[in-house]
Each structure stands twice: as structure tokens, then as C-alpha cells.
Design an enzyme around this catalytic site. Structure first.
Site: not given
Ligand code: DX5
Ligand code: ZN
Length: 218
Positions: A33, A171
Site C-alpha cells: 500500500d 480491498d
């Protein structure tokens, strides 16, 4: 169902211990991320940590760019040979050119949409991409609550992309309470952060999540 482990939810200083322990049978990708403090409020890590992670594990990388102007940043990640490089639909006006460049470097192209971005906004990008990443939380932090509307978006994305070879990734807020319905809706890959790392052993948790999904599809 494949599991992509979001290391944002772990202690980055302990990656050297954690990553070699991962079993590729329960964790299929390492989800990176990347956050720039501009598109999302927090700065997480960039290419230096991504490079270290690529050296610590053989599990393929799934790079999620939460950055403004991804066209200025994506190249740095390609040298670590990630499976996927995903950018946000909301962050660029140059989706086709960007997708072409990622593919030319032999990585697969993902495009992510926030909870408020319609699936239909991807219609004209479909020939150029390999993955749709549906955000089921507002991007920026791990450990948030799954937004239920995401289930409809998975089905919509599945319909929209039929006829193309495109995987659906989900996600945000995925855990053992919702992974079955996410799988039934048609997701191929789930990113899991807190659901893997906050309690117990991440590899065991990954296995458990996969078992939950398997018991549904039999
Ligand atoms: C959120 C990130 C997610 C997050 C997932 O902005 O893109 O990948 O770390 O973590 P959980 O599963 O805890 O929501
Ligand atoms: Zn992510």
C-alpha cells in the site's frame, strides 16, 4: 480465492522476521500500500521498502498506488518485477497510456475504484487492464469497516468485464465474517490487513480464510 497480505497492518520494522515465515500456500501476494500523504492523508512507504520486501520473499508483489499522478511514480516499482501495479481511476487522466506502459514492462495492470466511484467509469479502460480493484473502505488506513455496497459493485464489475480476461480484487475490511459473501459475489483476490495480522499467525489466518471460502464453493 487468492489472498493478498497487506503489510500496512503489520510492524514494518519486523518485516525481516515476518516475511520469510509466510507460506505461499496461504498467502498468494504481498500487497504493498503505497501512500503519498496527498491523495490519501497518510504517508506509508515507497520504493525503498518495496525493494526490501522484494528481496525478503519470493511471494509475488501486488503494488497498490494510492498516489496523485501515478504516471510520475509507477516506473520505480516495475524494476522489482511485481505481478500487479494498480493505480486509482480517480488519480489520473491518462489511464490508457499508463496501462500500456505497465503492460510493456511485463506487469499486470490494475485499476482501483473508491467506494463512491461507479464501476461504469471503467468501461472504456477494459481492453487495457487485467484487474479491477474494488475499494470497500475509503482508502488511507487499514482496520476500517467493510462497506456493504461493495458486494453489489463486485457483481457489477464481474458483469461489466465479462468477455475480458480481468480479475476482481477486493480491498478493505475483509475478514472471516465477510469473505464468503465476497467470494460468492465473484471476487478472485482479497486483500487482507487487520484480518491477517492483528490476532494469531498470519499464515494460519490465511489458511483459515481460504477454508471458509472453499466450504462454500463445494
Ligand atoms: C487501505 C488499503 C488497504 C488496507 C487493508 O487504504 O488500501 O490495503 O491496508 O487493510 P484491512 O484489511 O485492515 O482493511
Ligand atoms: Zn490496498
Amino acid at each position: 480465492m487468492k489472498i493478498s497480505a497487506s503489510i500496512l497492518a503489520t510492524k514494518l520494522t519486523q518485516l525481516g522476521n515476518i516475511l520469510p515465515e509466510f507460506q505461499s500456500t496461504s498467502i498468494d501476494y504481498i500487497h504493498m500500500d503505497v501512500m503519498d500523504g496527498n491523495y490519501v492523508p497518510q504517508i506509508s512507504f515507497g520504493e525503498a521498502i518495496t525493494q526490501e520486501v522484494s528481496q525478503l520473499t519470493k511471494i509475488p508483489l501486488d503494488v497498490h498506488l494510492m498516489v496523485s499522478k501515478p504516471e510520475d511514480h509507477f516506473r520505480k516499482y516495475l524494476e522489482f518485477k511485481p505481478s500487479y501495479v494498480t493505480f486509482h481511476q480517480e488519480t489520473t487522466n491518462f489511464g490508457v497510456r499508463l496501462s500500456d506502459e505497465i503492460r510493456k514492462a511485463n506487469a499486470k495492470v490494475g485499476v482501483s475504484i473508491n467506494p463512491m466511484t461507479p464501476v461504469s467509469s471503467l468501461k472504456y479502460l477494459l481492453p487495457y487492464i487485467d484487474l479491477i480493484l474494488i475499494m470497500t473502505v475509503d482508502p488511507g488506513f487499514y482496520g476500517q469497516k467493510f462497506i456493504q455496497g461493495g458486494l453489489d459493485k463486485i457483481k457489477e464489475a464481474k458483469d461489466l468485464s465479462s468477455g475480458f480476461d480481468i480479475s476482481i480484487e477486493v480491498d478493505g475490511g475483509v475478514n472471516e465474517t465477510n469473505i464468503r459473501s465476497i467470494s460468492e459475489a465473484g471476487a478472485d483476490i482479497c486483500v487482507v490487513g487487520a484480518g491477517l495480522f492483528k490476532v494469531g499467525d498470519p499464515s494460519e489466518n490465511g489458511k483459515k480464510l481460504k477454508d471458509l471460502v472453499r466450504s462454500v464453493s463445494v
